[in-house]
Design a protein around this motif. Structure first.
Motif, PDB file in Angstrom:
ATOM      1  N   PRO A 287       0.712  -1.257  -0.059  1.00 38.55           N
ATOM      2  CA  PRO A 287      -0.028   0.000  -0.012  1.00 38.55           C
ATOM      3  C   PRO A 287       0.883   1.324  -0.054  1.00 38.55           C
ATOM      4  O   PRO A 287       1.767   1.219   0.517  1.00 38.55           O
ATOM      5  CB  PRO A 287      -0.775  -0.179   1.392  1.00 38.55           C
ATOM      6  N   GLU A 288       0.324   2.123  -0.743  1.00 38.36           N
ATOM      7  CA  GLU A 288       1.018   3.751  -0.833  1.00 38.36           C
ATOM      8  C   GLU A 288       1.283   4.089   0.652  1.00 38.36           C
ATOM      9  O   GLU A 288       2.410   4.742   0.818  1.00 38.36           O
ATOM     10  CB  GLU A 288       0.239   4.490  -1.699  1.00 38.36           C
ATOM     11  N   SER A 289       0.196   4.015   1.641  1.00 38.31           N
ATOM     12  CA  SER A 289       0.562   4.472   2.969  1.00 38.31           C
ATOM     13  C   SER A 289       1.587   3.888   3.575  1.00 38.31           C
ATOM     14  O   SER A 289       2.350   4.588   4.408  1.00 38.31           O
ATOM     15  CB  SER A 289      -0.793   4.409   3.736  1.00 38.31           C
ATOM     16  N   THR A 292       4.762   5.192   1.884  1.00 42.54           N
ATOM     17  CA  THR A 292       5.371   6.540   2.096  1.00 42.54           C
ATOM     18  C   THR A 292       6.056   6.795   3.290  1.00 42.54           C
ATOM     19  O   THR A 292       7.099   7.532   3.414  1.00 42.54           O
ATOM     20  CB  THR A 292       3.953   7.348   2.110  1.00 42.54           C
ATOM     21  N   ILE A 293       5.696   5.897   4.268  1.00 42.29           N
ATOM     22  CA  ILE A 293       6.403   5.853   5.508  1.00 42.29           C
ATOM     23  C   ILE A 293       7.765   5.620   5.331  1.00 42.29           C
ATOM     24  O   ILE A 293       8.808   6.002   5.850  1.00 42.29           O
ATOM     25  CB  ILE A 293       5.900   4.890   6.602  1.00 42.29           C
ATOM     26  N   MET A 294       8.018   4.510   4.449  1.00 41.41           N
ATOM     27  CA  MET A 294       9.259   3.534   4.154  1.00 41.41           C
ATOM     28  C   MET A 294      10.316   4.767   3.336  1.00 41.41           C
ATOM     29  O   MET A 294      11.511   5.040   3.566  1.00 41.41           O
ATOM     30  CB  MET A 294       9.370   2.399   3.709  1.00 41.41           C
ATOM     31  N   MET A 295       9.444   5.608   2.540  1.00 41.94           N
ATOM     32  CA  MET A 295      10.441   6.691   1.671  1.00 41.94           C
ATOM     33  C   MET A 295      10.882   7.793   2.691  1.00 41.94           C
ATOM     34  O   MET A 295      11.762   8.358   2.265  1.00 41.94           O
ATOM     35  CB  MET A 295       9.352   7.011   0.792  1.00 41.94           C
ATOM     36  N   HIS A 296      10.250   7.774   3.718  1.00 45.63           N
ATOM     37  CA  HIS A 296      10.808   8.932   4.756  1.00 45.63           C
ATOM     38  C   HIS A 296      12.404   8.475   4.943  1.00 45.63           C
ATOM     39  O   HIS A 296      13.136   9.132   5.716  1.00 45.63           O
ATOM     40  CB  HIS A 296      10.259   9.088   6.057  1.00 45.63           C
ATOM     41  N   HIS A 313       2.407   7.332  14.771  1.00 46.61           N
ATOM     42  CA  HIS A 313       1.004   8.094  14.220  1.00 46.61           C
ATOM     43  C   HIS A 313       1.067   7.608  12.690  1.00 46.61           C
ATOM     44  O   HIS A 313      -0.300   7.165  12.474  1.00 46.61           O
ATOM     45  CB  HIS A 313       1.302   9.443  14.217  1.00 46.61           C
ATOM     46  N   ASP A 314       1.774   7.535  11.963  1.00 50.24           N
ATOM     47  CA  ASP A 314       1.479   7.203  10.620  1.00 50.24           C
ATOM     48  C   ASP A 314       1.562   5.790  10.388  1.00 50.24           C
ATOM     49  O   ASP A 314       0.548   5.514   9.505  1.00 50.24           O
ATOM     50  CB  ASP A 314       3.062   7.531   9.806  1.00 50.24           C
ATOM     51  N   GLN A 319      -2.363   1.194   9.476  1.00 53.62           N
ATOM     52  CA  GLN A 319      -2.956   0.006   9.985  1.00 53.62           C
ATOM     53  C   GLN A 319      -4.379   0.315   9.665  1.00 53.62           C
ATOM     54  O   GLN A 319      -5.333  -0.716   9.444  1.00 53.62           O
ATOM     55  CB  GLN A 319      -2.560  -0.406  11.220  1.00 53.62           C
ATOM     56  N   LYS A 320      -5.037   1.294   9.952  1.00 49.48           N
ATOM     57  CA  LYS A 320      -6.339   1.624   9.807  1.00 49.48           C
ATOM     58  C   LYS A 320      -6.988   1.658   8.473  1.00 49.48           C
ATOM     59  O   LYS A 320      -8.147   1.613   8.239  1.00 49.48           O
ATOM     60  CB  LYS A 320      -6.802   3.019  10.572  1.00 49.48           C
ATOM     61  N   SER A 321      -6.219   2.033   7.479  1.00 49.95           N
ATOM     62  CA  SER A 321      -6.489   2.218   6.171  1.00 49.95           C
ATOM     63  C   SER A 321      -6.494   0.873   5.446  1.00 49.95           C
ATOM     64  O   SER A 321      -7.182   0.648   4.356  1.00 49.95           O
ATOM     65  CB  SER A 321      -5.546   3.005   5.623  1.00 49.95           C
ATOM     66  N   ILE A 322      -6.078  -0.313   5.997  1.00 51.52           N
ATOM     67  CA  ILE A 322      -6.019  -1.439   5.422  1.00 51.52           C
ATOM     68  C   ILE A 322      -7.123  -2.446   5.865  1.00 51.52           C
ATOM     69  O   ILE A 322      -7.583  -2.334   6.919  1.00 51.52           O
ATOM     70  CB  ILE A 322      -4.850  -2.331   5.435  1.00 51.52           C
TER      71      ILE A 322
END
Length: 322
Positions: A287-289, A292-296, A313-314, A319-322
């Protein structure tokens, strides 16, 4: 008050753990561990009222490299209880580590690890033990043994394709890793740092199944963000867990992976440039969400996490998005 044990008493206690042919008179009783190279098999280290029979030096295997002997870390037996222990003797070293253009001065601090052992006593996500000084005032850490695999070994032992792993195993592993991040937050809230966050410094306790941090004697200095080095370590572990191992450029080239044509410099890990951080280019179902975390933690990141709270937080939002 009970009289202290004599050297002969200590040798007799040690005898039950040694071959019958072992000459008890040759057992050395050590109260000054400054020269840790001299502390060897069959010696007894006396710390306060306790005595520990040395078995062998501990070893540390790192990411496919042969085990390195840690001559300052001794596996031992508590002669009072018969329980296995780990003795960490005093060893000082320092080096400079770089994360992109950011330099961190790293050094070993037995005193810092002693403070943290006291702080995390009873915390389920850390190793436990206590610190005591020998007769030369060296700060020795006496540690309980945690039976179980490292997260590194656990993940790499799975005989699964990545997609099956990611959907079936990774969610539970991530839940446990989030508990580890919360444990690091606990340290930061008390003004402490782990200092050497790596996936082989998380042990999965065979009895409780808890993920537990070990080895926090490294400290580091950096003026901008005192917790930054810990955060980069957490990012590296997260990418490893999501990828079911490191995704390495040499391996992609060897297998002629088509994703190579899409990878750019910004997709690589900011700390270790031969590792891919942009895992979505390798595994499109990530998932993109999460990506995006790993890309930080990539070379293309334009801002970095400044606290564990931001990272948590991220991850919670993911986890809430999947």
């Amino acid at each position: 008050m009970k009289a202290p044990l004599s050297e002969d008493d200590i040798r007799q206690m040690a005898a039950r753990w040694l071959p019958s042919s072992h000459n008890l008179k040759r057992i050395r009783i050590i109260t000054d561990t400054t020269d840790f190279f001299r502390v060897d098999y069959g010696d007894v280290v006396v710390l306060g009222d306790d005595s520990y029979l040395i078995r062998h030096n501990a070893k540390e295997g790192r990411f496919g490299i042969d085990d390195d002997v840690k001559f300052w870390v001794k596996r031992a037996i508590d002669l009072k209880t018969g329980n296995p222990k780990i003795l960490k003797l005093v060893f000082y070293e320092k080096f400079t580590s770089h994360v992109g253009a950011i330099a961190f001065e790293c050094f070993r601090s037995p005193r810092k690890e002693a403070r943290i052992l006291e702080l995390v006593s009873g915390h389920e996500n850390f190793m436990h033990g206590y610190a005591i000084t020998d007769q030369a005032e060296n700060i020795i850490r006496v540690l309980e043994v945690i039976e179980g695999k490292t997260v590194h070994d656990y993940v790499l032992s799975m005989k699964l394709d990545h997609q099956t792993y990611f959907h079936d195993r990774f969610p539970v592993i991530l839940d446990n890793f989030i508990e580890c991040i919360k444990a690091i937050r606990f340290l930061h809230e008390h003004g402490e740092k782990h200092g050497d966050i790596r996936r082989d410094h998380i042990l999965i306790d065979r009895h409780s199944q808890r993920y537990r941090w070990i080895d926090f004697d490294f400290n580091y200095r950096h003026r901008e963000n005192v917790y930054g080095y810990d955060l980069f370590g957490l990012g590296n572990v997260l990418i490893f867990l999501a990828g079911m191992g490191d995704v390495l450029l040499p391996a992609l080239k060897k297998e002629k992976n088509p994703a190579l044509d899409t990878l750019v410099e910004e997709d690589l890990n900011i700390v270790l440039n031969h590792r891919v951080a942009n895992l979505k280019k390798i595994y499109p179902y990530i998932p993109e969400s999460l990506n995006t975390i790993m890309m930080h933690f990539s070379k293309g990141a334009n801002w970095f996490y400044e606290s564990t709270e931001q990272l948590l937080h991220d991850l919670d939002a993911y986890q809430k998005s999947i």
